[in-house]
Design a protein around this motif. Structure first.
Motif, PDB file in Angstrom:
ATOM      1  N   TRP A  76       1.057  -0.941   0.386  1.00  0.00           N
ATOM      2  CA  TRP A  76       0.259   0.280  -0.164  1.00  0.00           C
ATOM      3  C   TRP A  76       0.963   1.246   0.031  1.00  0.00           C
ATOM      4  O   TRP A  76       0.300   2.073  -0.494  1.00  0.00           O
ATOM      5  N   GLY A  77       2.012   0.993   0.971  1.00  0.00           N
ATOM      6  CA  GLY A  77       2.848   2.420   0.663  1.00  0.00           C
ATOM      7  C   GLY A  77       3.646   2.483  -0.330  1.00  0.00           C
ATOM      8  O   GLY A  77       3.521   3.888  -0.838  1.00  0.00           O
ATOM      9  N   ILE A  90       0.478   4.392  -2.479  1.00  0.00           N
ATOM     10  CA  ILE A  90       0.619   5.373  -2.395  1.00  0.00           C
ATOM     11  C   ILE A  90       1.352   6.712  -2.652  1.00  0.00           C
ATOM     12  O   ILE A  90       1.215   7.634  -3.062  1.00  0.00           O
TER      13      ILE A  90
END
Length: 308
Positions: free
Chosen positions: A19-20, A23
């Motif tokens: 997810w990082g 993003i």
């Protein structure tokens, strides 16, 4: 080792551990949608923030500049430190644009200096070894050169599958494919098939297949000998090339210099020193745009202490 296959995204890319990266990629894509003028100020802000947060990199930058430019005053070197981190911030924007901009928009913001040298080289049969360096504009450089002469890039694959996907496809937006930086056979194969191969021998990659030769005012800088190895491929021509941000804020300039003659000589030290001189000449055109944040002199000859 075969050329790296273009990475794909599967269901595993949605795992929370990625997810990082998603993003970050989303942030970069959003940057690419902004007007160019706003991007400029955003880059300045990112650079200021990076200088505050990356204390160890600021120290390395200052130390590199002390070693390379001892004749400059402390004030002059500090100006270069400021400039280096300003361009670090701009590089985030440049990367977003190089990876996500459509060609018509990208083409509006770069010009070419020395295209005649590439044209002359392409009149002959054989590959082209592009001697470059780690400027903050390297992503823009890759895409800009590829618009003239699609080639092969040398890089280190990213461990995160999501970031690797966008890095690979961003860097091949106008180029053919990428080769792992440890895959010498892959590089040679690309040159033998008349490709242009982007190669940056300016970092300290350790003492394996390296010699200690001068780099600016440091007389013992570990420099890889692989450049001469690649240059021995039949009919290969050596073209120094790099990209520089324009001072007027209009974008950047892709620089292609005349082919290097009488290289390699067969002497490892002399050939490595020649490469360092090529890199030095490029850096001196815009020293603040070079990535001084890396430990260029981390490897020392036996018996010598570290410089950082």
């Amino acid at each position: 080792m075969a050329k790296i296959s273009p990475p794909k995204l599967g269901a595993a890319s949605l795992h929370p551990k990625n997810w990082g990266a998603w993003i970050l990629i989303g942030f970069m894509f959003s940057i690419s949608l902004l007007p160019f003028r706003i991007q400029h100020y955003l880059g300045l802000g990112i650079g200021r923030l990076a200088k505050k947060l990356l204390k160890s990199r600021v120290h390395i930058t200052r130390r590199n500049l002390e070693i390379c430019f001892p004749d400059k005053s402390a004030e002059q070197r500090e100006q270069l430190v400021e400039g280096c981190f300003k361009h670090l911030g701009h590089s985030v924007v440049d990367t977003a644009n190089a990876w996500f901009w459509p060609q018509w928009r990208f083409a509006k913001h770069f010009k070419v200096e020395g295209a005649e040298h590439l044209n002359k080289a392409r009149e002959k049969d054989g590959g082209i070894l592009l001697i470059s360096a780690h400027f903050w504009t390297l992503e823009s450089h890759a895409r800009a050169y590829g618009t003239l002469d699609p080639g092969v890039g040398i890089y280190r694959p990213n461990k995160n599958a999501v970031y690797e996907y966008f890095q690979y496809h961003g860097r091949t937006k106008s180029n053919k494919y990428l080769v792992d930086r440890t895959d010498v056979r892959g590089m040679i194969k690309a040159l033998r098939t008349n490709n242009a191969v982007w190669y940056a021998p300016d970092h300290d990659y350790g003492t394996h297949a390296a010699v200690f030769v001068p780099f600016f005012a440091q007389d013992k800088a570990a420099t890889i000998t692989g450049t001469a190895t690649l240059a021995k491929v039949k009919n290969v021509q050596i073209l120094p090339t790099y990209a520089l941000r324009n001072n007027d804020g209009s974008g950047f300039t892709l620089v292609i210099e005349p082919a290097v003659e009488n290289y390699p000589s067969g002497n490892d030290e002399q050939d490595a020193h020649t490469v360092n001189q090529i890199v030095e000449k490029a850096i001196l055109r815009a020293p603040e745009q070079y990535m001084w944040i890396h430990r260029r002199f981390k490897s020392r000859p036996p018996g010598e202490s570290g410089v950082y």
